[in-house]
Design a protein around this motif. Structure first.
Motif, short mmCIF file in Angstrom:
data_model
loop_
_atom_site.label_atom_id
_atom_site.label_comp_id
_atom_site.label_asym_id
_atom_site.label_seq_id
_atom_site.Cartn_x
_atom_site.Cartn_y
_atom_site.Cartn_z
N ASP A 176 -9.20 8.88 11.95
CA ASP A 176 -7.79 9.24 11.91
C ASP A 176 -7.28 8.84 10.53
OD1 ASP A 176 -5.26 10.11 12.63
OD2 ASP A 176 -5.22 8.99 14.51
N ALA A 177 -6.07 9.24 10.21
CA ALA A 177 -5.49 8.78 8.94
C ALA A 177 -5.17 7.29 9.06
CB ALA A 177 -4.23 9.58 8.63
N PRO A 178 -5.14 6.56 7.94
CA PRO A 178 -4.71 5.15 8.01
C PRO A 178 -3.20 5.07 8.18
CG PRO A 178 -5.14 5.79 5.73
CD PRO A 178 -5.48 7.00 6.58
N ASP A 179 -2.69 3.86 8.44
CA ASP A 179 -1.24 3.68 8.54
C ASP A 179 -0.59 3.62 7.16
OD1 ASP A 179 -0.95 3.27 11.52
OD2 ASP A 179 -2.42 1.71 11.04
N TYR A 180 -1.32 2.98 6.23
CA TYR A 180 -0.79 2.81 4.87
C TYR A 180 -1.85 3.18 3.85
CZ TYR A 180 3.27 0.12 6.45
OH TYR A 180 4.45 -0.26 7.03
N LEU A 181 -1.43 3.85 2.78
CA LEU A 181 -2.32 4.13 1.67
C LEU A 181 -1.71 3.58 0.38
CD1 LEU A 181 -4.97 6.22 1.27
CD2 LEU A 181 -3.34 7.05 -0.42
N PHE A 182 -2.42 2.68 -0.27
CA PHE A 182 -1.96 2.09 -1.54
C PHE A 182 -2.73 2.74 -2.68
CE2 PHE A 182 0.80 -1.53 -0.50
CZ PHE A 182 0.68 -1.52 0.88
N ILE A 183 -2.00 3.17 -3.71
CA ILE A 183 -2.63 3.98 -4.75
C ILE A 183 -1.90 3.78 -6.09
CG2 ILE A 183 -1.19 5.99 -4.08
CD1 ILE A 183 -3.62 7.76 -4.69
N PRO A 184 -2.67 3.69 -7.19
CA PRO A 184 -2.00 3.61 -8.50
C PRO A 184 -1.37 4.96 -8.88
CG PRO A 184 -4.40 3.53 -8.77
CD PRO A 184 -4.14 3.63 -7.31
N VAL A 185 -0.31 4.90 -9.66
CA VAL A 185 0.38 6.13 -10.09
C VAL A 185 0.49 6.15 -11.62
CG1 VAL A 185 2.56 7.41 -10.02
CG2 VAL A 185 1.70 6.30 -7.94
N GLY A 186 -0.01 7.24 -12.21
CA GLY A 186 0.11 7.44 -13.65
C GLY A 186 0.84 8.74 -13.91
N ASN A 187 0.05 9.81 -13.99
CA ASN A 187 0.66 11.14 -14.15
C ASN A 187 1.14 11.68 -12.80
OD1 ASN A 187 1.39 12.92 -16.18
ND2 ASN A 187 -0.41 14.20 -15.91
N ALA A 188 0.84 10.94 -11.73
CA ALA A 188 1.34 11.18 -10.36
C ALA A 188 0.67 12.35 -9.64
CB ALA A 188 2.85 11.31 -10.34
N HIS A 212 1.95 5.96 5.38
CA HIS A 212 2.99 5.66 4.40
C HIS A 212 2.31 5.65 3.03
CE1 HIS A 212 5.76 4.49 7.57
NE2 HIS A 212 4.78 3.75 8.09
N MET A 213 2.84 6.42 2.09
CA MET A 213 2.24 6.49 0.75
C MET A 213 2.88 5.43 -0.14
SD MET A 213 0.07 8.95 1.14
CE MET A 213 -0.41 9.34 -0.52
N MET A 214 2.06 4.48 -0.59
CA MET A 214 2.56 3.34 -1.34
C MET A 214 2.00 3.43 -2.77
SD MET A 214 3.98 2.09 1.36
CE MET A 214 4.42 0.36 1.25
N GLY A 215 2.82 3.94 -3.69
CA GLY A 215 2.36 4.16 -5.06
C GLY A 215 2.81 3.05 -5.99
N PHE A 216 1.94 2.69 -6.95
CA PHE A 216 2.29 1.61 -7.87
C PHE A 216 2.05 1.99 -9.32
CE2 PHE A 216 2.14 -0.28 -3.84
CZ PHE A 216 3.20 -1.18 -3.88
N GLN A 217 3.11 1.82 -10.11
CA GLN A 217 3.03 1.99 -11.55
C GLN A 217 2.95 0.60 -12.18
OE1 GLN A 217 6.63 4.67 -12.27
NE2 GLN A 217 4.92 6.02 -12.79
N ALA A 218 2.49 0.58 -13.45
CA ALA A 218 2.51 -0.68 -14.19
C ALA A 218 3.94 -0.89 -14.69
CB ALA A 218 1.55 -0.61 -15.36
N ALA A 219 4.39 -2.15 -14.68
CA ALA A 219 5.80 -2.43 -14.97
C ALA A 219 6.25 -1.90 -16.34
CB ALA A 219 6.05 -3.93 -14.87
N GLY A 220 5.35 -1.93 -17.32
CA GLY A 220 5.72 -1.43 -18.66
C GLY A 220 5.59 0.08 -18.79
N ALA A 221 5.18 0.74 -17.70
CA ALA A 221 4.99 2.19 -17.72
C ALA A 221 5.41 2.73 -16.35
CB ALA A 221 3.52 2.52 -18.01
N ALA A 222 6.66 2.43 -15.99
CA ALA A 222 7.12 2.73 -14.63
C ALA A 222 8.31 3.69 -14.61
CB ALA A 222 7.46 1.43 -13.91
N PRO A 223 8.17 4.87 -15.20
CA PRO A 223 9.32 5.80 -15.28
C PRO A 223 9.86 6.19 -13.91
CG PRO A 223 7.25 6.90 -15.86
CD PRO A 223 6.96 5.44 -15.82
N ILE A 224 8.97 6.37 -12.93
CA ILE A 224 9.46 6.83 -11.61
C ILE A 224 10.29 5.73 -10.96
CG2 ILE A 224 8.77 7.66 -9.33
CD1 ILE A 224 6.31 8.94 -10.60
N VAL A 225 9.84 4.49 -11.12
CA VAL A 225 10.57 3.36 -10.53
C VAL A 225 11.94 3.21 -11.22
CG1 VAL A 225 10.51 0.88 -10.06
CG2 VAL A 225 8.38 2.22 -10.06
N LEU A 226 11.94 3.36 -12.54
CA LEU A 226 13.19 3.19 -13.30
C LEU A 226 14.10 4.41 -13.21
CD1 LEU A 226 11.71 1.47 -16.49
CD2 LEU A 226 12.96 0.37 -14.61
#
Ligand code: F0G
Length: 353
Positions: A176-188, A212-226
Motif C-alpha cells: 500500500d502507499a505509506p502514510d508519510y513520504l519525506f523527500i528533498p526538494v530542489g527544482n521540485a 502526506h508529501m513532506m518536502g524539504f529545501q535547504a534553508a539557504g535555498a528555500a524559495p518555496i518556503v519563503l
C-alpha cells in the motif's frame, strides 16, 4: 523486476509501438527498513528508498530513460540539460548508451566531483556556465527552443513520467502507499512526480491511501518556503542549490492536496542527518538526500507523532557523488601504523575493547 522502468511500468508510461524499450537497469531500488533511527524517533515503521542504487547513482535515471526513449522515437539529434550534477551524469550515460550526443550545462565550480567525473567518463560535452543552476536552465530552455536538440531537464514531461515509477515501487513493496513520504526538494520535479505516481495507483485502486508529501529545501535555498525566488541560493547540499524551481506550482499542489508540508532544514541539520544515516544505518546518501531525513528529525522534534505510521524517506543519490564533503565532514579518524603485528594490535585491540 529488474527489467527497467519502461518494461516494468509500460502501461503507465507514454509508450507506443515505436518507443525503443531501452534500459541501463534503472529502477527496482531497495526499500530498506531502518534499524535505529526509526525506533529512536518513535516511528511505527521507517524505510529508506535507496535511489543511489540506480545505474548512475541517482533517481534521475528513471526519468532519463523515458526522456531518451521518446527523444529517439522522435528522431532527435542530441540532448541538452542544465544540472547541479546528477541530471548531467544521467543524461551523459543514456546519451552514450544510445549514441545520442549529450551537452550538459553546469554551474562553474559548484558541481560535486563524482558527478563531474561521471559526465566526463560518459563523454558528454561539458559546458561550464558562469552562473548558478537557474541561469543555466534558462539558457538551456532558450537554446532548445531555437534548435533541434531535446531538452532533458524535468521540464520535459517524459522525465516526471519516469520518475513517478518510484512511487509505484514503494507501493508495490509495502502493499500500500505509506502514510508519510519525506523527500528533498530542489527544482521540485521529483515531489511532483511521486505525488502523480501515488495518485495514479490510488485511482487504479492498487492502494487504499495517499501519503502526506513532506518536502524539504535547504534553508539557504528555500524559495518555496519563503514564497519568492532566491537570486543567490547557498547550501552545502549542492544538488538542491536552486533559487527558482521549475515545478514550483505543482510542488505546492502536491503539498496542499496531500495535507503535507514544504519546509526547510539548515546545513547543520542536513550534515547531522547525513552522518547519522551513514554511521547508524549503513546508508550513505549524498547531502541533498539527507535533507529528507533531516526534515523527519526536525518535525518529530517539533512534536509530530508517527508512532503508528509508515514513513518512507527518499535517499535520492549516492554519497559517493560528493567524496570531498564525505571526507571533510567526517567525524571518523584515520590511524597510521607501522606494518607490524604489534603496532596493529596496539591500535586495533584498544579500538575493539
Ligand atoms: N536529490 C538529489 C540527489 C538531486 O540531484 C536533486 C536534483 C534533488 C534531490 C531534488 O530533486 O530537483 O526534482 O526537486 N538534482 C537536479 C540535477 C537539479 O541537476 O541533478 P528535484
Amino acid at each position: 523486476m529488474g527489467v527497467g522502468v519502461l518494461q516494468q511500468y509500460r502501461e503507465y508510461l507514454p509508450i507506443t509501438d515505436s518507443t525503443p524499450m531501452l534500459s541501463l537497469g534503472e529502477g527496482d531500488t531497495p526499500l530498506v527498513r531502518s534499524n535505529r533511527l526509526g525506533p529512536e524517533l518513535g516511528c511505527g515503521e521507517l524505510y529508506f528508498k535507496l535511489e543511489g542504487c540506480n545505474p548512475t547513482g541517482s533517481f534521475k535515471d528513471r526519468g532519463m530513460v523515458v526522456a531518451i526513449a521518446k527523444a529517439l522515437e522522435e528522431h532527435s539529434v542530441g540532448i541538452m540539460c542544465a544540472s547541479t550534477g546528477n541530471t548531467s551524469a544521467s543524461a551523459a550515460a543514456y546519451g552514450a548508451y544510445c549514441k545520442l550526443p549529450a551537452m550538459v550545462l553546469i554551474p562553474k565550480g559548484e558541481v560535486a566531483l563524482g558527478k563531474l567525473a561521471q559526465a566526463m567518463a560518459y563523454g558528454a560535452k561539458i559546458i561550464m556556465v558562469d552562473g548558478n543552476f537557474d541561469v543555466a536552465l534558462k539558457l538551456v530552455r532558450d537554446f532548445t527552443s531555437r534548435h533541434r536538440i531535446t531538452l532533458v531537464n524535468s521540464v520535459n514531461p517524459h522525465r516526471l513520467q519516469g520518475q513517478k515509477t518510484a512511487a509505484f515501487e514503494v507501493s508495490d513493496v509495502l502493499g500500500d502507499a505509506p502514510d508519510y513520504l519525506f523527500i528533498p526538494v530542489g527544482n521540485a520535479g521529483n515531489i511532483t512526480a511521486y505525488w502523480r505516481g501515488f495518485k495514479e495507483y490510488y485511482q487504479a485502486e492498487l492502494t487504499t491511501l495517499l501519503p502526506h508529501m513532506m518536502g524539504f529545501q535547504a534553508a539557504g535555498a528555500a524559495p518555496i518556503v519563503l514564497g519568492h525566488p532566491i537570486k543567490n541560493p547557498q547550501t552545502i547540499a549542492s544538488a538542491i542549490r536552486i533559487g527558482n524551481p521549475a515545478s514550483w506550482q505543482s510542488a505546492l499542489e502536491a503539498r496542499d492536496e496531500s495535507g503535507g508540508v514544504i519546509d526547510s532544514v539548515t546545513d547543520d541539520e542536513i550534515l547531522d542527518a547525513y552522518r547519522r544515516l551513514a554511521s547508524t544505518e549503513g546508508v550513505f546518501g549524498e547531502p541533498a538526500s539527507a535533507a529528507s531525513v533531516a526534515g523527519l528529525i526536525k518535525l518529530v522534534g517539533q512534536g509530530l507523532n508517527l508512532s503508528d505510521q509508515r514513513v518512507v524517506c527518499i535517499i535520492t543519490g549516492s554519497g559517493l557523488k560528493d567524496p570531498d564533503l564525505a571526507v571533510s565532514s567526517s567525524l571518523g579518524q584515520t590511524i597510521e601504523v607501522e606494518p607490524t603485528l604489534e603496532a596493529l594490535e596496539a591500535v586495533a585491540l584498544t579500538a575493539a575493547l
